[in-house]
Design a protein around this motif. Structure first.
Motif, PDB file in Angstrom:
ATOM      1  N   UNK A  23       0.823  -1.207   0.000  1.00  0.00           N
ATOM      2  CA  UNK A  23       0.000   0.000   0.000  1.00  0.00           C
ATOM      3  C   UNK A  23       0.863   1.267   0.000  1.00  0.00           C
ATOM      4  N   UNK A  24       2.057   1.208   0.576  1.00  0.00           N
ATOM      5  CA  UNK A  24       2.985   2.350   0.465  1.00  0.00           C
ATOM      6  C   UNK A  24       3.257   2.643  -1.005  1.00  0.00           C
ATOM      7  N   UNK A  25       3.582   1.610  -1.744  1.00  0.00           N
ATOM      8  CA  UNK A  25       3.911   1.776  -3.162  1.00  0.00           C
ATOM      9  C   UNK A  25       2.671   2.051  -4.011  1.00  0.00           C
ATOM     10  N   UNK A  26       1.582   1.357  -3.730  1.00  0.00           N
ATOM     11  CA  UNK A  26       0.388   1.450  -4.580  1.00  0.00           C
ATOM     12  C   UNK A  26      -0.356   2.768  -4.424  1.00  0.00           C
ATOM     13  N   UNK A  32       2.230   4.577  10.492  1.00  0.00           N
ATOM     14  CA  UNK A  32       2.502   5.203  11.781  1.00  0.00           C
ATOM     15  C   UNK A  32       3.142   4.192  12.714  1.00  0.00           C
ATOM     16  N   UNK A  33       2.470   3.882  13.777  1.00  0.00           N
ATOM     17  CA  UNK A  33       3.030   2.936  14.749  1.00  0.00           C
ATOM     18  C   UNK A  33       2.789   1.493  14.329  1.00  0.00           C
ATOM     19  N   UNK A  61      -1.087   1.394  12.669  1.00  0.00           N
ATOM     20  CA  UNK A  61      -1.939   2.405  12.060  1.00  0.00           C
ATOM     21  C   UNK A  61      -1.227   2.918  10.816  1.00  0.00           C
ATOM     22  N   UNK A  62      -2.031   3.255   9.807  1.00  0.00           N
ATOM     23  CA  UNK A  62      -1.472   3.847   8.605  1.00  0.00           C
ATOM     24  C   UNK A  62      -2.511   4.767   7.991  1.00  0.00           C
ATOM     25  N   UNK A  63      -2.058   5.658   7.135  1.00  0.00           N
ATOM     26  CA  UNK A  63      -2.982   6.586   6.504  1.00  0.00           C
ATOM     27  C   UNK A  63      -2.808   6.548   4.993  1.00  0.00           C
ATOM     28  N   UNK A  64      -3.919   6.773   4.321  1.00  0.00           N
ATOM     29  CA  UNK A  64      -3.943   6.956   2.876  1.00  0.00           C
ATOM     30  C   UNK A  64      -4.644   8.290   2.686  1.00  0.00           C
ATOM     31  N   UNK A  66      -6.023  11.530   3.748  1.00  0.00           N
ATOM     32  CA  UNK A  66      -6.474  12.009   5.058  1.00  0.00           C
ATOM     33  C   UNK A  66      -7.142  10.919   5.894  1.00  0.00           C
ATOM     34  N   UNK A  67      -7.224   9.707   5.364  1.00  0.00           N
ATOM     35  CA  UNK A  67      -7.941   8.638   6.050  1.00  0.00           C
ATOM     36  C   UNK A  67      -6.988   7.776   6.861  1.00  0.00           C
ATOM     37  N   UNK A  68      -7.320   7.571   8.126  1.00  0.00           N
ATOM     38  CA  UNK A  68      -6.549   6.694   9.005  1.00  0.00           C
ATOM     39  C   UNK A  68      -7.174   5.305   8.981  1.00  0.00           C
ATOM     40  N   UNK A  69      -6.336   4.306   8.867  1.00  0.00           N
ATOM     41  CA  UNK A  69      -6.773   2.914   8.945  1.00  0.00           C
ATOM     42  C   UNK A  69      -5.917   2.224   9.991  1.00  0.00           C
ATOM     43  N   UNK A  70      -6.407   1.123  10.496  1.00  0.00           N
ATOM     44  CA  UNK A  70      -5.644   0.298  11.421  1.00  0.00           C
ATOM     45  C   UNK A  70      -5.593  -1.114  10.862  1.00  0.00           C
ATOM     46  N   UNK A  71      -4.579  -1.871  11.290  1.00  0.00           N
ATOM     47  CA  UNK A  71      -4.428  -3.219  10.743  1.00  0.00           C
ATOM     48  C   UNK A  71      -3.671  -4.100  11.714  1.00  0.00           C
ATOM     49  N   UNK A  72      -3.749  -5.394  11.431  1.00  0.00           N
ATOM     50  CA  UNK A  72      -3.092  -6.417  12.238  1.00  0.00           C
ATOM     51  C   UNK A  72      -2.905  -7.656  11.373  1.00  0.00           C
TER      52      UNK A  72
END
Length: 141
Positions: A23-26, A32-33, A61-64, A66-72
Motif C-alpha cells: 500500500x505504500x507503493x500502490x 505510523x506505529x 496504524x497507517x494513513x492513505x 487524510x484517512x486513518x486505517x488500522x491493521x493487524x
C-alpha cells in the motif's frame, strides 16, 4: 471533546507487513506505529495466537491521504475480507489509472475502469490480499 468516528480495521492473516509495503507503493500509504505481539506488555492468552505469529503485527496504524486505517496480522491465517469495499477517490484520471493498475496486480478486477454517470473514471477490484477497492475520480456535485 473527542469526535465519534469509524476507522477501518483490517486483518491480514499473517501478511500485514507485506500489505503495508504494498500500500505504500500502490497508494502512498504512510505507516505510523507498528506493535508486534512479541512487543506487547501482556502476552496473548494461551491458545489464542497461532504458532509462529509471535513476531507478527499485533496492531498498526497507517494513513492513505487524510484517512486513518488500522491493521493487524490477526491471530491466525484464516482472515477473509467480505461485505465491504474501501473507496479510493483520487483527483485525476491518470492517478486513477495508476492506482487501479497497481492495486489490481495479483488481484481480480470486478469492473474495469470506465466512465460512469457518477464519475469520469470508476472501477472495482479485489487486491492480492483480498481487500475490495472502488477506485474513482469524483464526479461533479
Amino acid at each position: 471533546m473527542p469526535q465519534t468516528m469509524v476507522t477501518p480495521y483490517l486483518f491480514f492473516a499473517g501478511r500485514c507487513e507485506e500489505a503495508l509495503e504494498f500500500y505504500r507503493e500502490a497508494v502512498g500509504a504512510k505507516v505510523g506505529m507498528v506493535m508486534r505481539f512479541s512487543d506487547s506488555p501482556e502476552p496473548p492468552p494461551p491458545g489464542v495466537l497461532q504458532p509462529g505469529f509471535e513476531s507478527k503485527v499485533m496492531h498498526c496504524s497507517f494513513s492513505i491521504g487524510e484517512t486513518c486505517l488500522m491493521a493487524s496480522d490477526g491471530c491466525d491465517d484464516q482472515t477473509k475480507f467480505t461485505g465491504f469495499s474501501l473507496s479510493l477517490s483520487v483527483p485525476t484520471e491518470a492517478e486513477a489509472d495508476r492506482a487501479f493498475a497497481v492495486l489490481s496486480e495479483g488481484g481480480t478486477v470486478q469492473m474495469p475502469l470506465s466512465q460512469t454517470f457518477w464519475s469520469p473514471r470508476y472501477g472495482m477490484l479485489t487486491d492480492r490480499y483480498g481487500v475490495s477497492w472502488m477506485v474513482m475520480v469524483p464526479g461533479e456535485c
